[in-house]
Design an enzyme around this catalytic site. Structure first.
Site, mmCIF file in Angstrom:
data_model
loop_
_atom_site.group_PDB
_atom_site.id
_atom_site.type_symbol
_atom_site.label_atom_id
_atom_site.label_comp_id
_atom_site.label_asym_id
_atom_site.label_seq_id
_atom_site.Cartn_x
_atom_site.Cartn_y
_atom_site.Cartn_z
ATOM 1 N N THR A 1 34.613 30.310 44.027
ATOM 2 C CA THR A 1 35.168 31.651 44.287
ATOM 3 C C THR A 1 36.686 31.672 44.180
ATOM 4 O O THR A 1 37.271 32.724 44.000
ATOM 5 C CB THR A 1 34.806 32.172 45.705
ATOM 6 N N ALA A 2 37.344 30.516 44.337
ATOM 7 C CA ALA A 2 38.815 30.511 44.463
ATOM 8 C C ALA A 2 39.488 30.986 43.185
ATOM 9 O O ALA A 2 39.216 30.482 42.090
ATOM 10 C CB ALA A 2 39.306 29.110 44.811
ATOM 11 N N SER A 3 40.354 31.959 43.338
ATOM 12 C CA SER A 3 41.133 32.520 42.233
ATOM 13 C C SER A 3 42.005 33.586 42.873
ATOM 14 O O SER A 3 41.509 34.355 43.687
ATOM 15 C CB SER A 3 40.186 33.165 41.202
ATOM 16 N N GLY B 1 37.746 27.985 47.796
ATOM 17 C CA GLY B 1 38.348 29.218 48.333
ATOM 18 C C GLY B 1 37.725 29.682 49.626
ATOM 19 O O GLY B 1 37.704 30.881 49.925
ATOM 20 N N LYS C 1 40.649 36.680 34.864
ATOM 21 C CA LYS C 1 39.233 36.569 35.193
ATOM 22 C C LYS C 1 38.379 36.459 33.922
ATOM 23 O O LYS C 1 37.357 35.775 33.905
ATOM 24 C CB LYS C 1 38.774 37.780 36.017
ATOM 25 N N ALA D 1 34.688 34.540 50.095
ATOM 26 C CA ALA D 1 33.997 33.297 50.452
ATOM 27 C C ALA D 1 33.663 33.245 51.941
ATOM 28 O O ALA D 1 32.660 32.639 52.338
ATOM 29 C CB ALA D 1 34.850 32.093 50.068
ATOM 30 N N LEU E 1 43.293 23.941 43.018
ATOM 31 C CA LEU E 1 42.768 24.297 41.697
ATOM 32 C C LEU E 1 43.536 23.617 40.580
ATOM 33 O O LEU E 1 42.979 23.281 39.535
ATOM 34 C CB LEU E 1 42.854 25.818 41.500
ATOM 35 N N ARG F 1 43.292 24.222 50.406
ATOM 36 C CA ARG F 1 44.611 23.669 50.081
ATOM 37 C C ARG F 1 45.216 22.935 51.258
ATOM 38 O O ARG F 1 45.871 21.922 51.088
ATOM 39 C CB ARG F 1 45.534 24.787 49.600
ATOM 40 N N LYS G 1 44.478 29.121 60.020
ATOM 41 C CA LYS G 1 43.708 29.741 58.939
ATOM 42 C C LYS G 1 42.207 29.420 59.050
ATOM 43 O O LYS G 1 41.361 30.213 58.659
ATOM 44 C CB LYS G 1 44.246 29.232 57.599
HETATM 45 P P1 NAP Z 1 41.444 35.860 48.567
HETATM 46 O O1 NAP Z 1 41.056 36.280 49.943
HETATM 47 O O2 NAP Z 1 42.884 35.903 48.200
HETATM 48 O O3 NAP Z 1 40.857 34.429 48.298
HETATM 49 C C1 NAP Z 1 41.315 33.612 47.254
HETATM 50 C C2 NAP Z 1 41.011 32.168 47.613
HETATM 51 O O4 NAP Z 1 41.451 31.346 46.533
HETATM 52 C C3 NAP Z 1 41.734 31.693 48.872
HETATM 53 O O5 NAP Z 1 40.834 30.933 49.633
HETATM 54 C C4 NAP Z 1 42.836 30.828 48.323
HETATM 55 O O6 NAP Z 1 43.184 29.759 49.176
HETATM 56 C C5 NAP Z 1 42.190 30.267 47.073
HETATM 57 N N1 NAP Z 1 43.184 29.808 46.128
HETATM 58 C C6 NAP Z 1 44.133 30.526 45.488
HETATM 59 N N2 NAP Z 1 44.902 29.708 44.729
HETATM 60 C C7 NAP Z 1 44.441 28.455 44.922
HETATM 61 C C8 NAP Z 1 44.795 27.173 44.433
HETATM 62 N N3 NAP Z 1 45.823 27.012 43.583
HETATM 63 N N4 NAP Z 1 44.074 26.099 44.839
HETATM 64 C C9 NAP Z 1 43.029 26.250 45.701
HETATM 65 N N5 NAP Z 1 42.650 27.430 46.204
HETATM 66 C C10 NAP Z 1 43.341 28.510 45.813
HETATM 67 O O7 NAP Z 1 40.709 36.757 47.476
HETATM 68 P P2 NAP Z 1 39.212 37.303 47.399
HETATM 69 O O8 NAP Z 1 39.316 38.773 47.306
HETATM 70 O O9 NAP Z 1 38.353 36.688 48.446
HETATM 71 O O10 NAP Z 1 38.775 36.755 45.980
HETATM 72 C C11 NAP Z 1 37.812 35.719 45.840
HETATM 73 C C12 NAP Z 1 37.201 35.781 44.464
HETATM 74 O O11 NAP Z 1 36.564 37.043 44.283
HETATM 75 C C13 NAP Z 1 38.213 35.655 43.330
HETATM 76 O O12 NAP Z 1 37.639 34.894 42.307
HETATM 77 C C14 NAP Z 1 38.421 37.093 42.884
HETATM 78 O O13 NAP Z 1 38.855 37.169 41.554
HETATM 79 C C15 NAP Z 1 37.006 37.620 43.065
HETATM 80 N N6 NAP Z 1 36.908 39.083 43.161
HETATM 81 C C16 NAP Z 1 37.502 39.731 44.206
HETATM 82 C C17 NAP Z 1 37.417 41.117 44.273
HETATM 83 C C18 NAP Z 1 38.025 41.908 45.405
HETATM 84 O O14 NAP Z 1 38.031 43.144 45.341
HETATM 85 N N7 NAP Z 1 38.520 41.256 46.464
HETATM 86 C C19 NAP Z 1 36.718 41.818 43.271
HETATM 87 C C20 NAP Z 1 36.122 41.105 42.232
HETATM 88 C C21 NAP Z 1 36.220 39.732 42.183
HETATM 89 P P3 NAP Z 1 44.348 29.834 50.260
HETATM 90 O O15 NAP Z 1 43.712 30.354 51.509
HETATM 91 O O16 NAP Z 1 44.818 28.444 50.378
HETATM 92 O O17 NAP Z 1 45.383 30.783 49.704
#
Ligand code: NAP
Length: 353
Positions: free
Chosen positions: A86-88, A13, A169, A19, A67, A38, A45
């Protein structure tokens, strides 16, 4: 803390909001970062990470992986000592929660950790879980032993039909602990952040964090914010927590990484002094009954059950383990909000059209 630069690390991610800062800190420490993404050909990007790598002592190498594609992390993980997972997807509005949230979270975690099992160089996995793997609704606080969320507690109230992101999660983190317990080569260390705030490496990020803070400036919440009490942490402080979880030999278990027990109104209030004249920053909370009435019409993700069990309920989490065990320090909420909001203004998030 000594950051070992002798072997590469992998981070899933890398294009994401959370990340991005971890990659930046690793590159600036001189680490070689393997970034399975991906679409490694999406220059648009990747430009933000590439720009950092150009002037940092570390190096970044991209690999193609998904993933949901079994075995796709093998090349990226080969030779790595540490895996950051981290990816989700972090989205509240989804059409198909199983496909869009639970599958990538759960099957993705299984996929990455199965690869760790097959990769002899891996010694540690740092998983980005969430505070929502600890609680489902704010009302869950009533059932905690001392009226505070701690690392001992698990979310037992979310499901595919109610708070599916939180459910995704929770099941993903549980799976990670199960898989970690079934082997003894690599150690699992988990980070449980609350709502993440602060500027992104990519100013046009698509994380749910951006949607939320944008709404404080685009007029969507002009009439008032829901009386939601939550935790918040700066993305830069969160990165430091991940790095400490990776390189401190004693790091173990779960860690609530949350700088502030706060509210939407307080978050908005930090912006009023500087931006209140030029942007429709919310100044009051909306009555709960009104939100209860209109919620299902306004947003598919905001059900009446969510309103009932979250709005107006207290929220308190204990972040002392993160400070004690990982040495995390938390910057003021106002700094995170201001830096984030200013980045949105500069990147045109509030321009019409
Ligand atoms: P984000 O900017 O949407 O990042 C998500 C990442 O996951 C992106 O790099 C995305 O890649 C990748 N991803 C999604 N589906 C995928 C797949 N099928 N295969 C490979 N990669 C995939 O979100 P974020 O806020 O940084 O979240 C990152 C982590 O932190 C997650 O685990 C989230 O649950 C956790 N988290 C976030 C928060 C918050 O407030 N933001 C709070 C608590 C926990 P693409 O660029 O290709 O889409």
């Amino acid at each position: 803390m000594q950051i070992d630069t002798s072997s590469p690390v992998m981070i899933t991610g890398a294009t994401g909001y959370v990340a991005g800062w971890i990659v930046k800190d690793l590159l600036e420490a001189g680490v070689t970062v393997h970034a399975p993404v991906r679409d490694p050909d999406n220059a648009d990007k990747l430009q933000y990470l590439n720009r950092i790598a150009e002037s940092a002592p570390g190096a970044i190498k991209y690999f193609k992986a998904d993933l949901l594609s079994e075995g796709s992390y093998a090349d990226a993980m080969a030779g790595c000592s540490i895996v950051f997972h981290t990816a989700s997807p972090f989205r509240i509005e989804v059409a198909d929660p199983q496909k869009e949230l639970v599958d990538p979270a759960l099957l993705g975690t299984r996929n990455v950790l199965e690869e760790a099992n097959r990769t002899p160089s891996v010694q540690r996995v740092v998983l980005t879980s969430s505070c929502v793997a600890i609680y489902g609704d704010s009302a869950d606080l009533e059932k905690t032993p001392n009226g505070v969320f701690t690392e001992e507690i698990w979310n037992t109230t979310s499901s595919i039909d109610h708070q599916p992101y939180s459910f995704s999660k929770t099941v993903a983190e549980k799976e990670a602990w199960k898989m970690a317990g079934a082997q003894d080569r690599w150690k699992l260390v988990v980070i449980n952040p609350s709502l993440v705030l602060g500027p992104g490496i990519n100013p046009h990020g698509t994380s749910g964090s951006f949607d939320l803070v944008r709404q404080l400036g685009d007029g969507a919440l002009k009439a008032g914010v829901p009386d939601l009490r939550i935790g918040a942490v700066d993305v830069r402080d969160l990165s430091r927590a991940h790095i400490a979880a990776a390189y401190l030999s004693d790091a173990e278990g779960r860690h609530i990484v949350s700088g502030h027990n706060t509210t939407f109104l307080e978050m908005a209030g930090t912006l009023l002094g500087k931006y209140g004249k030029d942007y429709p920053i919310p100044r009051r909370t909306m009555p709960k009954w009104l939100i209860w009435l209109v919620a299902p019409m306004v947003s598919k993700g905001m059900t009446r059950k969510i309103v009932s069990r979250n709005i107006g309920h207290p929220w308190t989490a204990d972040n002392s383990k993160s400070k004690r065990a990982l040495g995390v320090t938390y910057r003021p909420l106002k700094e995170s909000m201001t830096d984030f909001f200013q980045q949105m203004i500069d990147s045109g998030a509030f321009r019409e059209g």
